[in-house]
Write a protein that holds these residues in place. Structure first.
Motif, mmCIF file in Angstrom:
data_model
loop_
_atom_site.group_PDB
_atom_site.id
_atom_site.type_symbol
_atom_site.label_atom_id
_atom_site.label_comp_id
_atom_site.label_asym_id
_atom_site.label_seq_id
_atom_site.Cartn_x
_atom_site.Cartn_y
_atom_site.Cartn_z
ATOM 1 N N VAL A 1 77.096 12.345 -49.444
ATOM 2 C CA VAL A 1 77.742 13.109 -48.375
ATOM 3 C C VAL A 1 79.103 12.494 -48.084
ATOM 4 C CG1 VAL A 1 77.606 13.749 -45.945
ATOM 5 C CG2 VAL A 1 75.581 13.889 -47.388
ATOM 6 N N PRO A 2 80.157 13.300 -47.936
ATOM 7 C CA PRO A 2 81.501 12.749 -47.732
ATOM 8 C C PRO A 2 81.643 12.069 -46.374
ATOM 9 C CG PRO A 2 81.505 15.113 -47.398
ATOM 10 C CD PRO A 2 80.141 14.765 -47.944
ATOM 11 N N SER A 3 82.738 11.323 -46.244
ATOM 12 C CA SER A 3 83.077 10.739 -44.949
ATOM 13 C C SER A 3 83.126 11.840 -43.892
ATOM 14 C CB SER A 3 84.440 10.054 -45.019
ATOM 15 O OG SER A 3 84.426 8.993 -45.933
ATOM 16 N N SER A 4 82.733 11.514 -42.681
ATOM 17 C CA SER A 4 82.800 12.505 -41.613
ATOM 18 C C SER A 4 84.232 13.000 -41.481
ATOM 19 C CB SER A 4 82.325 11.901 -40.301
ATOM 20 O OG SER A 4 83.295 11.009 -39.781
ATOM 21 N N PHE A 5 84.358 14.243 -41.084
ATOM 22 C CA PHE A 5 85.707 14.797 -40.954
ATOM 23 C C PHE A 5 86.498 14.049 -39.888
ATOM 24 C CE2 PHE A 5 88.834 17.933 -39.438
ATOM 25 C CZ PHE A 5 89.481 18.188 -40.638
ATOM 26 N N ALA A 6 85.830 13.657 -38.805
ATOM 27 C CA ALA A 6 86.528 12.923 -37.743
ATOM 28 C C ALA A 6 87.097 11.616 -38.275
ATOM 29 C CB ALA A 6 85.577 12.655 -36.584
ATOM 30 N N ARG A 7 86.341 10.925 -39.102
ATOM 31 C CA ARG A 7 86.848 9.678 -39.688
ATOM 32 C C ARG A 7 87.975 9.968 -40.666
ATOM 33 N NH1 ARG A 7 83.341 5.306 -43.281
ATOM 34 N NH2 ARG A 7 85.062 3.844 -43.624
ATOM 35 N N TYR A 8 87.846 11.052 -41.425
ATOM 36 C CA TYR A 8 88.870 11.426 -42.402
ATOM 37 C C TYR A 8 90.201 11.695 -41.710
ATOM 38 C CZ TYR A 8 90.561 13.584 -46.759
ATOM 39 O OH TYR A 8 91.250 13.874 -47.907
ATOM 40 N N ASP B 1 110.199 6.124 -37.576
ATOM 41 C CA ASP B 1 109.379 5.175 -38.326
ATOM 42 C C ASP B 1 108.139 5.878 -38.854
ATOM 43 O OD1 ASP B 1 110.758 2.546 -37.924
ATOM 44 O OD2 ASP B 1 110.387 3.029 -35.811
ATOM 45 N N ASN B 2 107.529 5.259 -39.857
ATOM 46 C CA ASN B 2 106.287 5.771 -40.407
ATOM 47 C C ASN B 2 105.101 5.073 -39.762
ATOM 48 O OD1 ASN B 2 107.329 7.672 -42.357
ATOM 49 N ND2 ASN B 2 108.104 5.898 -43.481
ATOM 50 N N TYR B 3 103.970 5.781 -39.717
ATOM 51 C CA TYR B 3 102.762 5.263 -39.091
ATOM 52 C C TYR B 3 101.903 4.514 -40.110
ATOM 53 C CZ TYR B 3 103.928 8.699 -35.465
ATOM 54 O OH TYR B 3 104.556 9.442 -34.502
ATOM 55 N N ASP B 4 101.112 3.584 -39.608
ATOM 56 C CA ASP B 4 100.084 2.920 -40.402
ATOM 57 C C ASP B 4 98.823 2.898 -39.539
ATOM 58 O OD1 ASP B 4 98.620 1.527 -42.214
ATOM 59 O OD2 ASP B 4 99.624 -0.400 -41.918
ATOM 60 N N LEU B 5 98.108 4.020 -39.536
ATOM 61 C CA LEU B 5 96.974 4.239 -38.647
ATOM 62 C C LEU B 5 95.788 4.774 -39.445
ATOM 63 C CD1 LEU B 5 98.919 5.992 -35.724
ATOM 64 C CD2 LEU B 5 97.968 3.668 -35.683
ATOM 65 N N PRO B 6 94.564 4.674 -38.906
ATOM 66 C CA PRO B 6 93.381 5.099 -39.647
ATOM 67 C C PRO B 6 93.382 6.584 -39.991
ATOM 68 C CG PRO B 6 92.765 3.679 -37.807
ATOM 69 C CD PRO B 6 94.221 4.013 -37.627
ATOM 70 N N GLY B 7 92.766 6.889 -41.129
ATOM 71 C CA GLY B 7 92.616 8.268 -41.578
ATOM 72 C C GLY B 7 93.210 8.474 -42.955
ATOM 73 N N ALA B 8 92.837 9.586 -43.590
ATOM 74 C CA ALA B 8 93.334 9.920 -44.927
ATOM 75 C C ALA B 8 94.612 10.730 -44.818
ATOM 76 C CB ALA B 8 92.270 10.680 -45.710
ATOM 77 N N TRP B 9 95.590 10.164 -44.149
ATOM 78 C CA TRP B 9 96.856 10.850 -43.942
ATOM 79 C C TRP B 9 97.991 9.832 -43.952
ATOM 80 C CZ3 TRP B 9 99.854 9.678 -39.610
ATOM 81 C CH2 TRP B 9 99.214 8.906 -38.626
ATOM 82 N N ILE B 10 99.190 10.353 -44.105
ATOM 83 C CA ILE B 10 100.407 9.545 -44.159
ATOM 84 C C ILE B 10 101.466 10.308 -43.382
ATOM 85 C CG2 ILE B 10 102.206 8.638 -45.708
ATOM 86 C CD1 ILE B 10 99.985 8.713 -47.893
ATOM 87 N N GLY B 11 102.392 9.608 -42.778
ATOM 88 C CA GLY B 11 103.490 10.306 -42.122
ATOM 89 C C GLY B 11 104.246 9.444 -41.153
ATOM 90 N N GLY B 12 105.204 10.065 -40.516
ATOM 91 C CA GLY B 12 106.048 9.387 -39.550
ATOM 92 C C GLY B 12 106.814 10.385 -38.720
ATOM 93 N N GLY B 13 107.655 9.872 -37.840
ATOM 94 C CA GLY B 13 108.432 10.730 -36.961
ATOM 95 C C GLY B 13 109.915 10.526 -37.148
ATOM 96 N N MET B 14 110.689 11.499 -36.698
ATOM 97 C CA MET B 14 112.141 11.398 -36.638
ATOM 98 C C MET B 14 112.564 11.899 -35.262
ATOM 99 S SD MET B 14 113.240 12.685 -40.489
ATOM 100 C CE MET B 14 114.946 12.159 -40.332
ATOM 101 N N VAL B 15 113.813 11.689 -34.922
ATOM 102 C CA VAL B 15 114.308 12.131 -33.617
ATOM 103 C C VAL B 15 115.480 13.073 -33.810
ATOM 104 C CG1 VAL B 15 113.536 10.022 -32.464
ATOM 105 C CG2 VAL B 15 115.865 10.155 -33.370
ATOM 106 N N LEU B 16 115.672 13.951 -32.840
ATOM 107 C CA LEU B 16 116.794 14.879 -32.871
ATOM 108 C C LEU B 16 118.065 14.195 -32.390
ATOM 109 C CD1 LEU B 16 114.952 17.941 -31.296
ATOM 110 C CD2 LEU B 16 115.579 17.663 -33.709
ATOM 111 N N ARG B 17 119.188 14.647 -32.899
ATOM 112 C CA ARG B 17 120.473 14.142 -32.413
ATOM 113 C C ARG B 17 120.682 14.584 -30.964
ATOM 114 N NH1 ARG B 17 123.616 11.942 -36.342
ATOM 115 N NH2 ARG B 17 123.258 12.576 -38.513
ATOM 116 N N ASP B 18 121.518 13.851 -30.261
ATOM 117 C CA ASP B 18 121.854 14.222 -28.884
ATOM 118 C C ASP B 18 122.398 15.650 -28.857
ATOM 119 O OD1 ASP B 18 121.107 11.738 -28.045
ATOM 120 O OD2 ASP B 18 123.148 10.928 -27.919
ATOM 121 N N GLY B 19 121.891 16.451 -27.954
ATOM 122 C CA GLY B 19 122.345 17.831 -27.822
ATOM 123 C C GLY B 19 121.575 18.817 -28.676
#
Length: 380
Positions: free
Chosen positions: A164-171, A231-249
């Motif tokens: 049985v696969p990993s629970s979806f919540a854990r994934y 910056d990019n995240y390093d957090l639990p789960g089968a995912w990868i990603g990060g955030g960016m910010v908008l320019r002023d205005g």
């Protein structure tokens, strides 16, 4: 040991490098990925409103998850997934993409009939055979989840059987928390484009995870967000990603930086999240809309991509044209770059290059896929 384990980059190498060309160009590698990274993980099948909206219309839809043909069935608010194969002689219950509005599932070969919970209800000629058990010949049920309005299926391990696969919540892990403010399940599709990109699905994913290339090919994007922000995240789960910010205005990622739809309540008005739930769902969350890319590999060098723009229901009729035009331009710039990479990968002179410090999310992606090659599948 996985049969593609030799493709994984060495785990102890200081500089993470690209996977070998074979990982992007070989039929046998894609066949392995379809079985172990798509069928053998929680693949996104689409929005529930597109697949089985629950409006009294379709009750069944056939889909392919990796290399496994599956049948989605909806009864009230309950969605189940089964192997799309009759328990009699294996005939497909519906052809790929086929739908039905019936309250039962009937095999078109010999009329074996099942209810929407998968139980066998009719088997012509077997009713009076004492040795035959209707209970033992129900459809093979597979794990399925509805999350934030998307349907996810795991097509390799039947429910109630070993493996049985990993629970979806854990994934999903901490991705649940990051996306919670956007209430994606309450959003609706304002517009959608589909593309066929002449590149491997991993090339598209790798391109998504870095803005090292942005100054050279994305002038419109760089006008509304600094390419080196976030910056990019390093957090639990089968995912990868990060955030960016908008320019002023700037208020959103749109043609002129203005809002393309009604702002989403409770979200950061200056942040954009770029998140990839493996294997095939890219989620780009903005102050006023959520854009997704869903990837399906067609061949080692060709990928179908569905790009959807999700907004609050009151904004959907307008279609968010400022966002759609902005991202269609950006998508096409990316596809041209990805297709050039694919052609380069097919050169006999290609050698895997190292990832720059700003490509840390790409390195993380390649490391996760390399680990899957070594162990036989994604693990969380």
């Amino acid at each position: 040991m996985s049969e593609v384990s030799h493709l994984a980059p060495p785990a102890d190498r200081e500089l993470v490098r690209m996977l070998p060309a074979e990982a992007y160009t070989a039929d046998e590698v894609l066949a392995w990925e379809r079985r172990h990274l798509y069928a053998g993980a929680w693949s996104c099948l689409g929005r529930v409103t597109d697949l089985l909206p629950g409006d009294g219309a379709e009750t069944q839809r056939a889909v392919v998850v990796g290399d496994v043909s599956c049948l989605l069935a909806r009864e009230g608010e309950t969605i189940r997934m089964f192997a799309n194969t009759c328990r009699h002689r294996g005939h497909e219950l519906l052809p790929d993409g086929g739908t039905s509005t019936k309250r039962s599932v009937m095999c078109p070969y010999h009329a074996w009939t099942y209810d929407l919970a998968g139980g066998l209800k009719g088997a012509p000629g077997f009713r009076d055979l004492e040795s035959f058990s209707f209970e033992e010949h129900g459809l093979v049920e597979l794990p399925v989840e509805v999350w934030n309005g998307w349907v996810f299926g795991h097509a390799l391990h039947p429910l109630g059987e070993p493996g049985v696969p990993s629970s979806f919540a854990r994934y999903v892990g901490e991705l649940e928390r990051l996306l919670a403010p956007y209430a994606v399940g309450s959003l609706v599709v304002a517009d959608r484009h589909t593309y066929e990109v002449a590149a491997n699905w991993k090339v598209i994913a790798e391109n998504y995870h870095e803005c090292y290339h942005c100054p050279l090919i994305h002038p419109e994007l760089c006008a509304v967000t600094p390419p080196d922000s976030g910056d990019n995240y390093d957090l639990p789960g089968a995912w990868i990603g990060g955030g960016m910010v908008l320019r002023d205005g700037m208020r959103s990622m749109s043609v002129d930086g203005s809002l393309a739809a009604e702002p989403l309540p409770g979200v950061n008005p200056t942040a954009v999240e770029y998140l990839h739930l493996l294997p095939n769902l890219l989620v780009s969350a903005h102050p006023d809309y959520v854009m997704t890319h869903r990837m399906l590999p067609l061949s080692p060098g060709r990928t179908w991509v569905e790009c959807s723009w999700l907004t609050l229901p009151e904004s959907a009729a307008a279609g968010a044209p400022g966002a759609v035009e902005f991202w269609d331009t950006t998508n096409r710039q990316d596809w041209a770059a990805c297709e050039s990479v694919q052609r380069g990968l097919e050169s006999p002179h290609f050698r895997p290059g190292p990832f720059a410090p700003r490509e840390d999310a790409v390195a993380q992606l390649v490391s996760m896929i390399g680990a899957a090659y070594r162990t036989g599948g994604l693990s969380v």
